[in-house]
Design a protein around this motif. Structure first.
Motif, mmCIF file in Angstrom:
data_model
loop_
_atom_site.group_PDB
_atom_site.id
_atom_site.type_symbol
_atom_site.label_atom_id
_atom_site.label_comp_id
_atom_site.label_asym_id
_atom_site.label_seq_id
_atom_site.Cartn_x
_atom_site.Cartn_y
_atom_site.Cartn_z
ATOM 1 N N HIS A 281 105.370 80.585 42.596
ATOM 2 C CA HIS A 281 105.246 78.672 43.490
ATOM 3 C C HIS A 281 104.982 78.164 44.554
ATOM 4 O O HIS A 281 105.824 79.158 44.776
ATOM 5 N N GLN B 30 111.218 84.094 34.823
ATOM 6 C CA GLN B 30 110.178 84.590 35.765
ATOM 7 C C GLN B 30 110.492 85.489 35.998
ATOM 8 O O GLN B 30 109.359 85.798 36.977
ATOM 9 N N ASP C 296 117.755 74.693 39.535
ATOM 10 C CA ASP C 296 116.000 74.699 40.230
ATOM 11 C C ASP C 296 115.454 75.836 39.513
ATOM 12 O O ASP C 296 114.026 76.169 39.354
ATOM 13 N N LEU D 147 114.352 74.143 35.954
ATOM 14 C CA LEU D 147 113.151 73.549 36.034
ATOM 15 C C LEU D 147 111.530 74.440 35.888
ATOM 16 O O LEU D 147 110.854 74.124 35.912
ATOM 17 N N ILE D 148 111.509 75.130 37.331
ATOM 18 C CA ILE D 148 110.750 75.676 37.268
ATOM 19 C C ILE D 148 109.832 76.605 36.969
ATOM 20 O O ILE D 148 108.422 76.417 35.946
ATOM 21 N N ARG E 199 108.297 74.761 33.871
ATOM 22 C CA ARG E 199 106.595 74.177 34.203
ATOM 23 C C ARG E 199 105.433 75.200 33.841
ATOM 24 O O ARG E 199 105.006 75.703 33.570
ATOM 25 N N ARG E 200 106.978 76.370 34.167
ATOM 26 C CA ARG E 200 105.744 78.133 34.497
ATOM 27 C C ARG E 200 105.546 78.156 33.084
ATOM 28 O O ARG E 200 104.014 78.407 32.457
ATOM 29 N N ASN F 44 111.390 68.539 41.743
ATOM 30 C CA ASN F 44 111.469 69.426 40.709
ATOM 31 C C ASN F 44 111.576 69.028 39.709
ATOM 32 O O ASN F 44 111.041 69.309 38.602
ATOM 33 N N GLN G 299 108.218 67.516 39.894
ATOM 34 C CA GLN G 299 106.879 67.904 39.564
ATOM 35 C C GLN G 299 107.103 69.146 38.259
ATOM 36 O O GLN G 299 106.227 68.808 37.580
ATOM 37 N N CYS G 300 107.915 69.139 37.808
ATOM 38 C CA CYS G 300 108.209 70.718 37.110
ATOM 39 C C CYS G 300 108.593 69.361 35.287
ATOM 40 O O CYS G 300 107.719 70.164 34.764
ATOM 41 N N ASN H 257 104.331 67.099 33.533
ATOM 42 C CA ASN H 257 104.569 67.932 32.528
ATOM 43 C C ASN H 257 105.256 67.389 30.623
ATOM 44 O O ASN H 257 104.614 68.204 30.091
#
Length: 413
Positions: free
Chosen positions: A48, A143, A164, A167-168, A171-172, A196, A199-200, A204
């Protein structure tokens, strides 16, 4: 026994930055040791964007950010021993190393930089009741599976913890076609960056539940669901009358990072019980002469830009030590008071110039009053609209005014 001026343990952003800074400071005999096959560390799986805004002035992905440092590292022709692991570090800076190409060897270094990074807290550290089915992963493991191995952990996901990485990955997973049922956070606030969360999760439509945790995992061969419940904000004890079953096939854990400090402990270095990292002075030298620490092995950072900046300090000073040019001086302590959980560095050398103190608060403050004192002298007083545990704070003070122990305090203000 092989002799080197400077040995660096870890080839992630901290180790690479430190090596580059040390070479530019005049040390030619450097050896960087990395247990993975490739340099770059954890950034290689962080595809990301959002890295490098402070360091390079532009937004990069994790591999792009790491690639900038790998390029500089290779241009300086710094030797690297990859696919090798340091088994032990003695107080007199003897490293015991093993690897497929090297076998078992010992290396005597004039100076050592610890840059081993951190690891995720696993399920075993959480004591979550239930069975042990497939489908329970740390967020970082998921991840790597998605971003590097091309494998999806599951299709219906619950995430425990709002760090973090969690959270990422929320979204992924959505972007890869999975449904994230919810993100549960034990605390009344997130441990991740606010950007995050926006945005994450918010962008979404992923729900985030504070004061909520997983109290049971269901399933025999594969996760079939979890039971979540609200917790008492004061005691963190689950309120079982609020328990409910959430069907899912995957549980991702994003419940904190732990500095990789087994080697640090083996070297007899003084440790900070809050950071789980070494106690260091402003040069990032530990209590063991000639052993320096930087990056997430010292304390867990929120931005890799701060890791690189700190590693540059460690690299320069480790180079001075190896060259016999780092002066010895008396130090004073830096103490965390009020709402401050910890401060790095924990010791300062009296003198001239300025030094940056990095710290985290223990809970959310809206607004906050920051005070840095040396005895009764106020070195810095600031007001901030908000301070949260998820974001590392920095304050710069004048060393010329430091003649005794320094205290950093945050309170409602």
């Amino acid at each position: 026994m092989k002799q080197v001026q400077l040995a660096i343990i870890g080839g992630g952003p901290a180790g690479l930055s430190a090596a580059i800074a040390a070479r530019k400071a005049g040390v030619e005999d450097i050896l960087l040791i990395e247990r993975d096959r490739e340099l770059g560390g954890i950034l290689n799986q962080c595809i990301h964007a959002g890295f490098g805004l402070h360091t390079f002035g532009r937004e990069l992905t994790g591999p792009e950010y790491a690639g900038e440092y790998v390029r500089q590292f290779r241009e300086l022709n710094i030797p690297c021993l990859s696919g090798a692991m340091v088994l032990n570090l003695s107080p007199d800076r003897v490293l015991t190393v093993t690897g497929r190409e090297t076998g078992l060897v010992q290396i005597q270094a004039q100076a050592v930089i610890l840059a081993m990074g951190c690891r995720e807290r696993p399920r075993g550290a959480l004591n979550i009741p239930g069975t042990r089915p497939a489908g329970v992963y740390t967020a970082g493991c998921a991840q790597r599976l998605v971003n590097m191995e091309g494998m999806m952990p599951g299709k219906h996901v619950v995430i425990l913890g709002s760090g973090d990485i969690g959270l990422i990955m929320a979204r992924r997973m959505v972007w890869e076609g999975a449904k994230v049922e919810m993100v549960c956070e034990l605390m009344p606030y997130s441990s991740g960056l606010n950007r995050n969360i926006v945005q994450c999760l918010e962008d979404n439509d992923i729900p985030l539940y504070f004061n909520t945790t997983v109290v049971n995992i269901h399933g025999k061969e594969r996760v079939e669901g979890v039971t979540v419940a609200q917790v008492d904000p004061a005691t963190r004890i689950p309120k079982m009358e609020t328990a409910r079953f959430v069907p899912c096939d995957t549980l991702l854990l994003s419940v904190g990072l732990i500095p990789e400090n087994e080697l640090t402990l083996g070297a007899g270095v003084q440790m900070d019980r809050v950071t789980s990292g070494a106690v260091v002075d402003a040069s990032r030298q530990t209590s063991a002469p000639g052993i320096f620490a930087c990056g997430n092995v010292l304390h867990v950072h929120d931005l890799v830009d701060n890791v690189s900046a700190e590693a540059t300090i460690a690299g320069k000073n480790a180079a001075l030590y190896a060259l016999g040019k780092l002066p010895k001086a008396d130090t004073v302590s830096v103490k965390a008071e009020g709402g401050v959980r910890y401060v790095v560095p924990q010791r300062l050398v009296k003198g001239e110039g300025q030094v940056a103190l990095y710290f985290r608060v223990g809970s959310a403050y809206k607004p906050a009053k920051l005070t840095v004192k040396c005895g009764e002298t106020v070195l810095k007083a600031q007001k901030k609209m908000v301070m949260t545990p998820g974001e590392m704070e920095k304050v710069v003070i004048d060393l010329g005014k430091v003649d005794q122990d320094v205290a950093v305090c945050v309170e409602e203000g």
